[in-house]
Write a protein that holds these residues in place. Structure first.
Motif, PDB file in Angstrom:
ATOM      1  N   LYS A   1       0.838  -1.202   0.000  1.00 59.96           N
ATOM      2  CA  LYS A   1       0.000   0.000   0.000  1.00 59.96           C
ATOM      3  C   LYS A   1       0.874   1.253   0.000  1.00 59.96           C
ATOM      4  O   LYS A   1       0.562   2.226  -0.669  1.00 59.96           O
ATOM      5  CB  LYS A   1      -0.955   0.007   1.212  1.00 59.96           C
ATOM      6  CG  LYS A   1      -2.122  -0.965   1.053  1.00 59.96           C
ATOM      7  CD  LYS A   1      -3.246  -0.695   2.028  1.00 59.96           C
ATOM      8  CE  LYS A   1      -4.319   0.140   1.385  1.00 59.96           C
ATOM      9  NZ  LYS A   1      -5.539   0.272   2.186  1.00 59.96           N
ATOM     10  N   LYS A   2       1.983   1.195   0.744  1.00 62.55           N
ATOM     11  CA  LYS A   2       2.888   2.358   0.726  1.00 62.55           C
ATOM     12  C   LYS A   2       3.467   2.537  -0.680  1.00 62.55           C
ATOM     13  O   LYS A   2       3.485   3.648  -1.208  1.00 62.55           O
ATOM     14  CB  LYS A   2       4.013   2.195   1.746  1.00 62.55           C
ATOM     15  CG  LYS A   2       5.084   3.288   1.576  1.00 62.55           C
ATOM     16  CD  LYS A   2       5.945   3.520   2.776  1.00 62.55           C
ATOM     17  CE  LYS A   2       6.957   4.647   2.480  1.00 62.55           C
ATOM     18  NZ  LYS A   2       7.340   5.404   3.635  1.00 62.55           N
TER      19      LYS A   2
ATOM     20  N   CYS B   1       1.771  11.216   6.324  1.00 67.11           N
ATOM     21  CA  CYS B   1       2.178   9.848   6.696  1.00 67.11           C
ATOM     22  C   CYS B   1       1.557   8.852   5.716  1.00 67.11           C
ATOM     23  O   CYS B   1       0.631   9.176   4.984  1.00 67.11           O
ATOM     24  CB  CYS B   1       1.713   9.529   8.113  1.00 67.11           C
ATOM     25  SG  CYS B   1       2.516  10.555   9.353  1.00 67.11           S
ATOM     26  N   ASP B   2       2.061   7.604   5.749  1.00 67.20           N
ATOM     27  CA  ASP B   2       1.539   6.573   4.838  1.00 67.20           C
ATOM     28  C   ASP B   2       0.219   5.997   5.332  1.00 67.20           C
ATOM     29  O   ASP B   2      -0.451   5.261   4.603  1.00 67.20           O
ATOM     30  CB  ASP B   2       2.574   5.446   4.697  1.00 67.20           C
ATOM     31  CG  ASP B   2       3.914   5.989   4.246  1.00 67.20           C
ATOM     32  OD1 ASP B   2       3.945   6.647   3.195  1.00 67.20           O
ATOM     33  OD2 ASP B   2       4.926   5.795   4.962  1.00 67.20           O
ATOM     34  N   GLY B   3      -0.130   6.280   6.567  1.00 66.61           N
ATOM     35  CA  GLY B   3      -1.381   5.785   7.124  1.00 66.61           C
ATOM     36  C   GLY B   3      -1.708   6.557   8.385  1.00 66.61           C
ATOM     37  O   GLY B   3      -0.928   7.404   8.836  1.00 66.61           O
ATOM     38  N   GLN B   4      -2.858   6.271   8.942  1.00 64.74           N
ATOM     39  CA  GLN B   4      -3.305   6.952  10.167  1.00 64.74           C
ATOM     40  C   GLN B   4      -3.810   5.920  11.161  1.00 64.74           C
ATOM     41  O   GLN B   4      -4.398   4.904  10.776  1.00 64.74           O
ATOM     42  CB  GLN B   4      -4.448   7.933   9.858  1.00 64.74           C
ATOM     43  CG  GLN B   4      -4.087   9.050   8.898  1.00 64.74           C
ATOM     44  CD  GLN B   4      -3.105  10.070   9.479  1.00 64.74           C
ATOM     45  OE1 GLN B   4      -3.102  10.327  10.692  1.00 64.74           O
ATOM     46  NE2 GLN B   4      -2.271  10.644   8.623  1.00 64.74           N
TER      47      GLN B   4
ATOM     48  N   ILE C   1       2.933   5.201  10.042  1.00 66.21           N
ATOM     49  CA  ILE C   1       1.525   5.386  10.399  1.00 66.21           C
ATOM     50  C   ILE C   1       1.456   6.460  11.481  1.00 66.21           C
ATOM     51  O   ILE C   1       2.036   6.304  12.553  1.00 66.21           O
ATOM     52  CB  ILE C   1       0.918   4.046  10.863  1.00 66.21           C
ATOM     53  CG1 ILE C   1       1.066   3.032   9.710  1.00 66.21           C
ATOM     54  CG2 ILE C   1      -0.548   4.208  11.259  1.00 66.21           C
ATOM     55  CD1 ILE C   1       0.735   1.626  10.069  1.00 66.21           C
TER      56      ILE C   1
ATOM     57  N   GLN D   1      -1.200   4.199  -1.434  1.00 70.51           N
ATOM     58  CA  GLN D   1      -2.565   4.068  -0.881  1.00 70.51           C
ATOM     59  C   GLN D   1      -2.514   4.191   0.644  1.00 70.51           C
ATOM     60  O   GLN D   1      -1.781   3.431   1.282  1.00 70.51           O
ATOM     61  CB  GLN D   1      -3.156   2.701  -1.252  1.00 70.51           C
ATOM     62  CG  GLN D   1      -3.344   2.498  -2.737  1.00 70.51           C
ATOM     63  CD  GLN D   1      -3.728   1.056  -3.077  1.00 70.51           C
ATOM     64  OE1 GLN D   1      -3.709   0.165  -2.223  1.00 70.51           O
ATOM     65  NE2 GLN D   1      -4.056   0.839  -4.328  1.00 70.51           N
ATOM     66  N   PRO D   2      -3.279   5.108   1.227  1.00 66.26           N
ATOM     67  CA  PRO D   2      -3.235   5.274   2.684  1.00 66.26           C
ATOM     68  C   PRO D   2      -3.632   4.002   3.448  1.00 66.26           C
ATOM     69  O   PRO D   2      -4.576   3.308   3.062  1.00 66.26           O
ATOM     70  CB  PRO D   2      -4.238   6.397   2.942  1.00 66.26           C
ATOM     71  CG  PRO D   2      -4.347   7.123   1.644  1.00 66.26           C
ATOM     72  CD  PRO D   2      -4.159   6.085   0.571  1.00 66.26           C
TER      73      PRO D   2
ATOM     74  N   THR E   1      -5.082   2.210   6.807  1.00 68.52           N
ATOM     75  CA  THR E   1      -5.988   2.574   7.903  1.00 68.52           C
ATOM     76  C   THR E   1      -5.766   1.649   9.094  1.00 68.52           C
ATOM     77  O   THR E   1      -5.667   0.433   8.944  1.00 68.52           O
ATOM     78  CB  THR E   1      -7.455   2.487   7.456  1.00 68.52           C
ATOM     79  OG1 THR E   1      -7.711   1.159   6.981  1.00 68.52           O
ATOM     80  CG2 THR E   1      -7.754   3.477   6.350  1.00 68.52           C
TER      81      THR E   1
ATOM     82  N   ALA F   1      -0.914  14.848   7.687  1.00 72.29           N
ATOM     83  CA  ALA F   1      -1.517  14.112   6.566  1.00 72.29           C
ATOM     84  C   ALA F   1      -0.498  13.466   5.634  1.00 72.29           C
ATOM     85  O   ALA F   1      -0.882  12.764   4.696  1.00 72.29           O
ATOM     86  CB  ALA F   1      -2.411  15.056   5.775  1.00 72.29           C
TER      87      ALA F   1
END
Ligand code: KIV
Length: 286
Positions: free
Chosen positions: A15-16, A213-216, A205, A20-21, A23, A211
């Protein structure tokens, strides 16, 4: 809804690569894990925030291995597709590499987590390396590390000056080189987080890290307005289940007190025959 495919360290990394973020949200028990998985989350964190969100401690420090195991087991019973990461609690990975591997192994073998998370920078690299050598996927955690709250002097933003920002970057690189497959970055300025996410091949993450970052990741109770002890300013609350629960329970209390509950539809009845005998016998005894 997200894909039905099981998330793995490879698909998270992919995903990185694809931009793609990712989750991630915390969960601590069967129903919360079931609901967040049904919503389509990629990763579930059984965070040691358990201590504050669920167990009512005033920090994460009192959380024990047994508590983490108990809750990780409940989460993994529900989560079949999401990738479950469990936190190693305070002092469960510092005393020796053997103890770190042993405790990380318990979270995987008994708790059925797919990976463990540990807080700390480059000083933790040998422990990360040792776990990875044992086949344990590790998520690092730098920036605001709540297990060090008393050392940090409170829950404060980290990496604001150049020296601190550089230290965060070198810690992140050290953890990646030690074999961590992802990194949680907590409470750092967005500009610093952007540089770290750009410098690393592994996914970063963020929580309170902007915003870029590669994810949250966020805490379940904060997202839902579910009786959180503190709600940091970086949190977005998407629902207010606390109010819904309070109002529902207050309505239940009102109806019980007014004898409005149970209603006719909530009551079981005995057969005519039983009623006839029961009342007759009851009357005879009097
Ligand atoms: O314990 C936890 O929930 C965490 C998140 C805040 C990242 O470590």
């Amino acid at each position: 809804m997200a894909t039905e495919k099981k998330m793995t360290t490879t698909s998270i990394r992919k995903k990185k690569e694809l931009g793609q973020p990712i989750t991630m949200i915390t969960a601590y028990d069967y129903p919360s894990a079931k609901l967040v998985e049904e919503a389509g989350v990629d990763m579930i964190l059984v965070g040691d925030s358990l201590g504050m969100a669920v167990l009512g401690y005033d920090s994460t420090i009192p959380v024990t291995m047994e508590e983490m195991l108990h809750h990780t087991k409940a989460v993994t019973r529900a989560a079949k597709r999401s990738f479950v990461v469990a936190d190693l609690p305070f002092l469960s990975y510092h005393k020796s590499e053997e103890e770190a591997v042993g405790n990380a192994g318990r979270l995987m073998q008994e708790g059925l987590a797919k990976a463990v998370k540990m807080e700390g920078g480059s000083e933790l690299a040998p422990i990360v390396k040792r776990c990875v050598l044992a086949g344990i996927p590790v998520v690092g955690h730098i920036g605001l590390t709540p297990q060090a709250v008393h050392q940090l002097g409170g829950y404060k933003i980290q990496g604001r000056d150049l020296a601190q920002a550089k230290k965060l970057l070198s810690d992140a690189i050290a953890l990646q080189e030690a074999g961590a497959f992802a990194l949680v970055l907590e409470c750092v300025p967005e500009e610093v987080a952007r540089q770290i996410a750009k410098a690393l091949e592994i996914p970063v993450i963020g929580i309170g890290a902007g915003a870029a970052c590669d994810g949250q990741v966020l805490v379940f109770h904060d997202v839902l307005g579910y009786a959180s002890q503190i709600t940091p300013s970086f949190v977005k609350q998407y629902a207010n289940v606390g109010t819904t629960i309070r109002e529902a329970v207050a309505a239940y209390i009102r109806e019980v007190e007014a004898r409005a509950f149970p209603g006719a539809e909530h009551v079981f009845h005995a057969s005519e025959e039983t009623i006839k005998h029961l009342y007759k016998e009851g009357a005879g005894e009097q």
